[in-house]
Design an enzyme around this catalytic site. Structure first.
Site, PDB file in Angstrom:
ATOM      1  N   ASP A   1      28.251  47.231  68.827  1.00 28.22           N
ATOM      2  CA  ASP A   1      27.708  48.148  69.821  1.00 28.22           C
ATOM      3  C   ASP A   1      27.758  47.631  71.228  1.00 28.22           C
ATOM      4  O   ASP A   1      27.552  48.290  72.158  1.00 28.22           O
ATOM      5  CB  ASP A   1      26.283  48.491  69.518  1.00 28.22           C
ATOM      6  CG  ASP A   1      26.351  49.885  69.412  1.00 28.22           C
ATOM      7  OD1 ASP A   1      27.295  50.747  68.766  1.00 28.22           O
ATOM      8  OD2 ASP A   1      25.174  50.838  69.294  1.00 28.22           O
TER       9      ASP A   1
ATOM     10  N   ASP B   1      15.696  55.197  60.879  1.00 26.13           N
ATOM     11  CA  ASP B   1      15.800  54.781  59.480  1.00 26.13           C
ATOM     12  C   ASP B   1      14.485  55.718  58.782  1.00 26.13           C
ATOM     13  O   ASP B   1      14.813  56.190  57.691  1.00 26.13           O
ATOM     14  CB  ASP B   1      15.763  53.369  58.973  1.00 26.13           C
ATOM     15  CG  ASP B   1      14.571  52.727  59.931  1.00 26.13           C
ATOM     16  OD1 ASP B   1      13.886  53.127  60.576  1.00 26.13           O
ATOM     17  OD2 ASP B   1      14.667  51.362  59.705  1.00 26.13           O
TER      18      ASP B   1
END
Length: 747
Positions: A154, A461
């Site tokens: 990223d 998550d």
């Protein structure tokens, strides 16, 4: 006779095919737990009864009335949270797999597995650490042609790409070495650090061992030299076309999509030094532009799902954090025992493995290991309907991540092949995949909503796993004898507190949103599973009652205001019993979870510190976000520390070092309780006020316990001279604030 033997063999094979690939066993100790819960519940009821019956009268006891009311409300909250916790821990189970049965039945038709490794900053997550994780998952004991490994960077850093390029070359030597000698673990750094010399358990031929180690050390030196330099030398850039992707002006927040297939598993020439096929290896840096919100790790994972669907499209996806290397080469087969089970496999969306750590001290100084959560709470959650998804070390069914709902009539088989029949050449495939990782691809789509990982939450998550379960799927918690994944635990107190602040903040956001498990999961998941989720969603709310309990009794002690029963009163019994029963059972659970007594004490300190700082800031930040004053942020935990910090951590010396508002709160509370305890002892011993002891004994004991808990903090404030001591500015502030509060209470 021959026909009879053949018939017997066929019957034996058919019988074997009917045997499950895993079994479930209820944990022992259920009756003891129920007795404990029932007895503590009686004690809690008696405490509440005492608070109501002995509520102070209005005659000249205004302060005591308000303090008493606060104590009652705090104890009501503790009771509620305790009930939620125990209800969700009612019936833990354990899972056991049969990998031999899996191999006998399905070795030729094992599904493809796509493995996602995510990194975000080469300064905090060193490239050499990242590629050790990559190499560990490339070396699984699984057909290489059915493995595809994707690294999502990223930061879009050419330093990380360079490290992955080096790893792709070293893998040609490392993978056959792992196969030949069946070594564990298969992270080169972890293996060579635990095996500094060849021995009886290492290769029988030292020449192989030393040659591979030298190759690894050479690669490591090249990567670390380039990382320290901060740029790729010109001669290095000429070694691979991928470096051309980093044009002039590209930054970590402003760069195009970069997709590079470093090892093309479809190519017959992609082999190791022994001529065996290599796994596919892909580098991905999704497009970043300042005007587009990138959704942190959730956005990265969704890009990986799309890009991998084009290249390999494995029906199983494993995602791991870049610092969490694989410690068990059989872990893929462990997971497949659940997915491919003939009776229950079609119901399972994901298999979650524990997050363990390779650098924990013997007594787990900061309580990072969360042993009881792994050995008691997650197995209980598994029994209630399935564990939550915790962001790493989790195997997913690809379809469920893409939004598929569970159906009893759904397909039960597995596609044995992935997309290896895609005959597009690698360069064409790279270009077509760039679109899938662009900033605008998700516009006007369901990505981040009904497809992929969900957006808008710091714990993407947890909310993603919850939504999958609400679509009818089940999940599994698997804790094999050999740890599946090992990561890097926080080595300073501040790192640990900040990490817990992010977790509790995200959980509290879920609690206050429409995704609250009691609302979102109503009639979709079992009630006990709703309670299990909310046990963690309510972490942040514990800050208020805990802060009250560690401050007000001490302030009232200074002013001789009793808040608990007298020592001679029978009402002291429920308070004493609940305290002793709760902490005795907690200690028993911790020792059962392979902890130590000192480790348990450290964990109690850690929970108190989290509740009074991490959870407090999480609570405040969440409220401010709801009011629109601050925006959602994501803090990456540091994975490296300097030598002095590491040495103190290994010696189990608490690390403070830098000033922080969290430290100011902790130090102020510690000093306040120290002042209260000293003042109380002085009145009882020096002034011989035995009546004060009778009235204020429990408050004096409470302050004394808090003083004992804070001993490392006092050392950091006054006695240590190293760089890890509490900053002088924090010491002055905390002493000043504690003195001010004490003076107000006294006068």
């Amino acid at each position: 006779m021959v026909r009879d033997r053949q018939t017997d063999r066929e019957e034996e094979m058919n019988k074997d095919e009917r045997l499950p690939l895993f079994r479930t066993k209820v944990a022992k100790g259920g009756n003891l737990f129920r007795c404990y819960v029932a007895s503590v519940l009686v004690g809690i009821i008696l405490i509440c009864l005492y608070r109501i019956i002995h509520f102070p009268s209005a005659n000249g006891q205004v302060l005591r009335r308000w303090a008493w009311m606060g104590m009652f409300l705090s104890e009501l909250w503790f009771s509620l949270y305790w009930f939620v916790s125990q209800f969700s821990r009612w019936n833990p189970i354990h899972r056991y797999t049969f990998r031999d049965r899996l191999s006998q039945r399905y070795e030729e038709v094992l599904p493809g597995v796509d493995i996602f490794v995510c990194t975000a900053d080469p300064r905090i997550e060193p490239p050499i650490m990242v590629i050790n994780t990559v190499l560990s998952v490339m070396a699984y004991n699984y057909p290489s042609q059915k493995l595809s490994v994707y690294l999502s960077d990223d930061a879009g850093s050419d330093l990380t790409f360079n490290a992955l390029l080096e790893a792709s070359r070293f893998s040609k030597l490392w993978l056959p070495f792992c196969r030949k000698f069946n070594i564990e673990p298969r992270s080169p750094a972890a293996y060579f650090s635990s095996n500094p010399q060849p021995n009886d358990h290492n290769p029988s031929t030292p020449l192989d061992w030393f040659s591979v180690k030298k190759a690894y050390e050479d690669m490591k030196n090249r990567i670390e030299t380039t990382t320290r330099l901060g740029r790729i030398p010109e001669e290095k850039r000429k070694e691979h076309k991928g470096f051309l992707e980093w044009g002039y002006g590209a930054t970590r927040q402003d760069h195009p999509s970069i997709v590079q297939i470093l090892i093309d598993g479809r190519n017959g020439k992609a082999v190791d030094v022994e001529g065996q096929p290599l796994p596919t290896l892909v580098y991905l840096a999704r497009e970043k532009r300042p005007q587009y919100y990138h959704n942190f790790k959730a956005g990265s994972m969704n890009s990986l799902i799309r890009v991998s669907s084009k290249i390999s499209n494995g029906p199983i996806i494993l995602n791991v954090d870049c610092d969490m290397y694989s410690n068990n080469s059989e872990i893929v087969r462990e997971a497949l025992c659940f997915f491919m089970d003939e009776e229950k496999g079609h119901e399972i969306a994901y298999v979650q493995f524990p997050q363990d750590y390779s650098n924990l001290t013997r007594n787990d100084l900061y309580g990072t290991g969360m042993k009881v959560i792994e050995t008691v709470e997650f197995p209980s959650m598994d029994a209630n309907g399935g564990p939550c998804y915790v962001g790493s070390g989790c195997f997913h069914r690809r379809d469920t991540l893409c939004g598929m709902k569970y159906s009893k009539e759904g397909e039960r088989g597995w596609k044995g092949e992935n997309n290896r029949e895609n005959r597009e050449i690698a360069t064409v495939l790279e270009e077509s995949c760039k679109v899938l990782a662009s900033c605008t691809y998700e516009d006007n789509t369901q990505w981040g909503k009904e497809m992929g990982l969900k957006y808008g939450c710091a714990v993407e998550d947890i909310i993603t796993g919850l939504s999958i379960q609400c679509r009818g799927w089940k999940s599994i918690y698997c804790r094999p004898e050999k740890d599946g994944f090992l990561g890097v635990a926080a080595t300073t107190l501040l790192q640990s507190l900040v990490q817990n602040k992010r977790w509790s903040e995200g959980q509290f956001q879920i609690f206050l949103s429409r995704h609250n498990p009691f609302i979102y999961g109503h009639k979709k998941i079992p009630l006990r599973l709703q309670f299990s989720y909310n046990r963690y969603s309510m972490w942040a709310l514990n800050c208020l009652a805990t802060l009250y309990y560690v401050t007000v009794p001490t302030l009232c002690l200074l002013n001789s205001i009793p808040l608990f029963p007298e020592m001679s009163s029978l009402w002291i019994l429920p308070f004493a019993y609940v305290f002793l029963a709760e902490y005795s059972y907690s200690l028993g659970e911790f020792l059962y979870s392979a902890g130590t007594i000192q480790g348990w004490w450290n964990e109690q300190r850690a929970w108190m510190y989290r509740r009074t700082t991490s959870y407090l800031f999480a609570f405040l930040d969440t409220i401010l976000k709801l009011l629109g004053f601050v925006e959602l942020s994501f803090v990456i935990s540091e994975k490296v520390s300097d030598e002095d910090v590491s040495r103190r951590y290994e010696q189990e010396v608490m690390e403070f070092g830098s000033p922080s508002p969290m430290f100011t709160i902790l130090a102020t509370l510690a000093m306040l309780n120290l002042f209260g305890f000293v003042w109380g002892v002085k009145r009882v011993v020096m002034d011989a006020q035995l009546r004060a002891l009778e009235l204020l004994a429990i408050q004096l004991i409470l302050s004394g316990v808090l003083v004992l808990v804070n001993l490392p903090l006092y050392q950091g404030l006054f006695f240590r001279k190293d760089k890890g001591a509490m900053p002088t500015s924090v010491a002055y502030k905390s002493v000043g604030l504690a003195l001010l509060a004490s003076a107000i209470a006294l006068y």
